[in-house]
Scaffold this motif. Structure first.
Motif, PDB file in Angstrom:
ATOM      1  N   PRO A   1       0.849  -1.195   0.000  1.00 24.92           N
ATOM      2  CA  PRO A   1       0.000   0.000   0.000  1.00 24.92           C
ATOM      3  C   PRO A   1       0.882   1.242   0.000  1.00 24.92           C
ATOM      4  O   PRO A   1       1.911   1.291   0.669  1.00 24.92           O
ATOM      5  N   GLY A   2       0.483   2.232  -0.757  1.00 23.71           N
ATOM      6  CA  GLY A   2       1.328   3.402  -0.950  1.00 23.71           C
ATOM      7  C   GLY A   2       2.119   3.325  -2.230  1.00 23.71           C
ATOM      8  O   GLY A   2       2.623   4.340  -2.719  1.00 23.71           O
ATOM      9  N   HIS A   3       2.222   2.121  -2.793  1.00 25.13           N
ATOM     10  CA  HIS A   3       2.785   1.949  -4.132  1.00 25.13           C
ATOM     11  C   HIS A   3       1.632   1.664  -5.093  1.00 25.13           C
ATOM     12  O   HIS A   3       1.228   2.520  -5.852  1.00 25.13           O
ATOM     13  N   GLU A   4       1.082   0.444  -5.033  1.00 23.92           N
ATOM     14  CA  GLU A   4      -0.103   0.123  -5.824  1.00 23.92           C
ATOM     15  C   GLU A   4      -1.342   0.662  -5.103  1.00 23.92           C
ATOM     16  O   GLU A   4      -1.305   1.010  -3.927  1.00 23.92           O
ATOM     17  N   ILE A   5      -2.441   0.753  -5.846  1.00 28.90           N
ATOM     18  CA  ILE A   5      -3.716   1.232  -5.298  1.00 28.90           C
ATOM     19  C   ILE A   5      -4.614   0.026  -5.047  1.00 28.90           C
ATOM     20  O   ILE A   5      -4.812  -0.800  -5.938  1.00 28.90           O
ATOM     21  N   PHE A   6      -5.163  -0.047  -3.828  1.00 27.07           N
ATOM     22  CA  PHE A   6      -5.915  -1.230  -3.433  1.00 27.07           C
ATOM     23  C   PHE A   6      -7.401  -0.971  -3.220  1.00 27.07           C
ATOM     24  O   PHE A   6      -8.109  -1.868  -2.772  1.00 27.07           O
ATOM     25  N   SER A   7      -7.878   0.233  -3.512  1.00 25.72           N
ATOM     26  CA  SER A   7      -9.306   0.507  -3.338  1.00 25.72           C
ATOM     27  C   SER A   7      -9.736   1.605  -4.299  1.00 25.72           C
ATOM     28  O   SER A   7      -8.935   2.458  -4.697  1.00 25.72           O
TER      29      SER A   7
ATOM     30  N   THR B   1      10.607  11.272  12.669  1.00 32.22           N
ATOM     31  CA  THR B   1       9.404  11.835  13.263  1.00 32.22           C
ATOM     32  C   THR B   1       9.295  11.382  14.721  1.00 32.22           C
ATOM     33  O   THR B   1       9.986  10.459  15.166  1.00 32.22           O
ATOM     34  N   TRP B   2       8.379  12.023  15.462  1.00 30.30           N
ATOM     35  CA  TRP B   2       8.203  11.629  16.861  1.00 30.30           C
ATOM     36  C   TRP B   2       7.780  10.182  16.975  1.00 30.30           C
ATOM     37  O   TRP B   2       8.207   9.463  17.895  1.00 30.30           O
ATOM     38  N   PHE B   3       6.953   9.706  16.016  1.00 28.56           N
ATOM     39  CA  PHE B   3       6.493   8.320  16.088  1.00 28.56           C
ATOM     40  C   PHE B   3       7.639   7.360  15.814  1.00 28.56           C
ATOM     41  O   PHE B   3       7.781   6.327  16.489  1.00 28.56           O
ATOM     42  N   ARG B   4       8.480   7.685  14.836  1.00 31.90           N
ATOM     43  CA  ARG B   4       9.594   6.803  14.507  1.00 31.90           C
ATOM     44  C   ARG B   4      10.593   6.736  15.668  1.00 31.90           C
ATOM     45  O   ARG B   4      11.133   5.672  15.972  1.00 31.90           O
ATOM     46  N   LYS B   5      10.832   7.884  16.311  1.00 29.80           N
ATOM     47  CA  LYS B   5      11.725   7.884  17.479  1.00 29.80           C
ATOM     48  C   LYS B   5      11.150   7.015  18.596  1.00 29.80           C
ATOM     49  O   LYS B   5      11.879   6.248  19.247  1.00 29.80           O
ATOM     50  N   LEU B   6       9.846   7.143  18.828  1.00 29.30           N
ATOM     51  CA  LEU B   6       9.205   6.339  19.864  1.00 29.30           C
ATOM     52  C   LEU B   6       9.306   4.853  19.538  1.00 29.30           C
ATOM     53  O   LEU B   6       9.621   4.030  20.405  1.00 29.30           O
ATOM     54  N   ARG B   7       9.058   4.518  18.287  1.00 28.64           N
ATOM     55  CA  ARG B   7       9.097   3.110  17.893  1.00 28.64           C
ATOM     56  C   ARG B   7      10.504   2.534  18.021  1.00 28.64           C
ATOM     57  O   ARG B   7      10.685   1.403  18.471  1.00 28.64           O
ATOM     58  N   ARG B   8      11.515   3.317  17.643  1.00 28.48           N
ATOM     59  CA  ARG B   8      12.893   2.857  17.779  1.00 28.48           C
ATOM     60  C   ARG B   8      13.238   2.623  19.254  1.00 28.48           C
ATOM     61  O   ARG B   8      13.920   1.657  19.596  1.00 28.48           O
TER      62      ARG B   8
ATOM     63  N   HIS C   1      -4.063   9.311   2.205  1.00 27.07           N
ATOM     64  CA  HIS C   1      -3.379   8.568   3.259  1.00 27.07           C
ATOM     65  C   HIS C   1      -4.349   7.715   4.071  1.00 27.07           C
ATOM     66  O   HIS C   1      -4.018   6.579   4.447  1.00 27.07           O
ATOM     67  N   ARG C   2      -5.538   8.222   4.329  1.00 26.91           N
ATOM     68  CA  ARG C   2      -6.514   7.421   5.081  1.00 26.91           C
ATOM     69  C   ARG C   2      -6.942   6.194   4.280  1.00 26.91           C
ATOM     70  O   ARG C   2      -7.112   5.110   4.842  1.00 26.91           O
ATOM     71  N   ALA C   3      -7.125   6.360   2.977  1.00 25.29           N
ATOM     72  CA  ALA C   3      -7.498   5.222   2.134  1.00 25.29           C
ATOM     73  C   ALA C   3      -6.380   4.185   2.107  1.00 25.29           C
ATOM     74  O   ALA C   3      -6.639   2.974   2.175  1.00 25.29           O
ATOM     75  N   GLN C   4      -5.131   4.641   2.031  1.00 27.33           N
ATOM     76  CA  GLN C   4      -4.002   3.713   2.073  1.00 27.33           C
ATOM     77  C   GLN C   4      -3.922   3.016   3.422  1.00 27.33           C
ATOM     78  O   GLN C   4      -3.619   1.819   3.502  1.00 27.33           O
ATOM     79  N   GLY C   5      -4.210   3.761   4.488  1.00 25.52           N
ATOM     80  CA  GLY C   5      -4.087   3.225   5.834  1.00 25.52           C
ATOM     81  C   GLY C   5      -4.989   2.050   6.115  1.00 25.52           C
ATOM     82  O   GLY C   5      -4.683   1.217   6.976  1.00 25.52           O
ATOM     83  N   ARG C   6      -6.094   1.948   5.398  1.00 21.39           N
ATOM     84  CA  ARG C   6      -7.010   0.823   5.614  1.00 21.39           C
ATOM     85  C   ARG C   6      -6.388  -0.505   5.216  1.00 21.39           C
ATOM     86  O   ARG C   6      -6.891  -1.566   5.584  1.00 21.39           O
ATOM     87  N   ASN C   7      -5.302  -0.449   4.455  1.00 22.18           N
ATOM     88  CA  ASN C   7      -4.626  -1.669   4.019  1.00 22.18           C
ATOM     89  C   ASN C   7      -3.228  -1.799   4.614  1.00 22.18           C
ATOM     90  O   ASN C   7      -2.415  -2.589   4.127  1.00 22.18           O
TER      91      ASN C   7
ATOM     92  N   ASP D   1       3.397   5.907  11.065  1.00 23.48           N
ATOM     93  CA  ASP D   1       4.676   6.390  10.563  1.00 23.48           C
ATOM     94  C   ASP D   1       4.462   7.286   9.351  1.00 23.48           C
ATOM     95  O   ASP D   1       4.994   8.405   9.270  1.00 23.48           O
ATOM     96  N   ARG D   2       3.644   6.822   8.422  1.00 26.93           N
ATOM     97  CA  ARG D   2       3.348   7.596   7.215  1.00 26.93           C
ATOM     98  C   ARG D   2       2.611   8.894   7.551  1.00 26.93           C
ATOM     99  O   ARG D   2       2.908   9.959   7.009  1.00 26.93           O
ATOM    100  N   ALA D   3       1.662   8.822   8.471  1.00 25.88           N
ATOM    101  CA  ALA D   3       0.835   9.987   8.798  1.00 25.88           C
ATOM    102  C   ALA D   3       1.626  11.093   9.475  1.00 25.88           C
ATOM    103  O   ALA D   3       1.225  12.265   9.416  1.00 25.88           O
ATOM    104  N   THR D   4       2.736  10.750  10.127  1.00 28.02           N
ATOM    105  CA  THR D   4       3.520  11.762  10.831  1.00 28.02           C
ATOM    106  C   THR D   4       4.683  12.295   9.998  1.00 28.02           C
ATOM    107  O   THR D   4       5.415  13.170  10.465  1.00 28.02           O
TER     108      THR D   4
END
Length: 266
Positions: free
Chosen positions: A32-38, A166-173, A237-243, A251-254
């Motif tokens: 998702p984010g490369h091909e379109i799934f919806s 991003t803040w999320f990536r730092k938190l995840r690391r 981004h929301r449409a991509q996020g469903r997949n 990560d993408r949203a931030t």
């Protein structure tokens, strides 16, 4: 396999970029984010393109770094006469197969996006997705794209800063490091990709991240005016996020993502 650069060869960072994306070609459309799934995402892309470029109605469009042809087909849907260029033959094989299946009339060629070999003033619009952050010499590339457009022509750049933590990536690391203290280390299945990615990133212009203000500055330096930054990509981004797994979506949203529309004065 990665082609290794040895002393005395002409293997360049552009060749390394080509080989990296050729390695990625087989699995590219699975993400998702490369091909379109919806159809929801497809419609959101259509609205973004029409917002900045308008309907095709036979106008000529150039899709740079077209990959497997996802954006080329979005443009074709809207009536554009599309040429898709990519530096990777493996990506183009996927794009041509997809085009044959869909019965589209898209022209796919293996060319360097920074030196396309196309005629000057021959396109009404240029579109790129996730290309600009990889450019070796964006100032020269933008000047070249400017010349490819007819007076009044437009370029639409969909890209982002995929480097800055991003803040999320730092938190995840931090969380991953904490968890890994109590479990055996596992080999990274992306090892080959990651090594080549890091090598490429050390050599390109936007090694610190492709921030919109710097992209705008370079576009203006090439003669584009006006240059408009659009960060309202939430619908896509929301449409991509469903997949996507939730962590990938966050990560993408931030990240700093944007669409930039720039006009060749005419």
């Amino acid at each position: 396999m990665r082609t290794c650069m040895t002393a005395g060869t002409n293997y360049s960072v552009r060749d390394e970029i080509r080989d990296y994306w050729s390695m990625r070609a087989e699995s590219f459309d699975l993400s998702p984010g490369h091909e379109i799934f919806s159809e929801t995402e497809r419609s959101a892309w259509h609205r973004l393109i029409k917002k900045h470029l308008g309907q095709g109605e036979g106008r000529r469009a150039l899709d740079l770094a077209c990959g497997t042809g996802v954006v080329s087909h979005l443009m074709h849907d809207l009536g554009y006469a599309v040429t898709g260029l990519d530096w990777s033959e493996a990506m183009l094989d996927k794009a041509r197969a997809k085009s044959n299946t869909r019965g589209s009339s898209i022209r796919f060629l293996m060319r360097d996006a920074e030196a396309t070999g196309e005629d000057e003033a021959s396109y009404d619009v240029i579109v790129t997705r996730h290309l600009v952050w990889t450019l070796v010499d964006p100032a020269a590339a933008f000047a070249h794209w400017f010349n490819l457009l007819k007076p009044g022509g437009r370029v639409l750049i969909v890209d982002g800063d995929f480097v800055t933590q991003t803040w999320f990536r730092k938190l995840r690391r931090w969380l991953d490091a904490a968890v890994n203290r109590f479990r055996p280390a596992k080999p990274d299945p992306r090892g080959d990709f990651r090594t080549q990615y890091q090598s490429i990133m050390s050599q390109i212009y936007f090694r610190q991240g492709a921030r919109a203000p710097e992209v705008v500055r370079l576009l203006q330096g090439a003669g584009f005016e006006p240059v408009i930054v659009d960060t309202s990509l939430g619908e896509i981004h929301r449409a991509q996020g469903r997949n996507m797994p939730i962590a990938q979506f966050l990560d993408r949203a931030t990240q700093h993502r944007y669409a930039i529309c720039a006009v060749r004065p005419g």
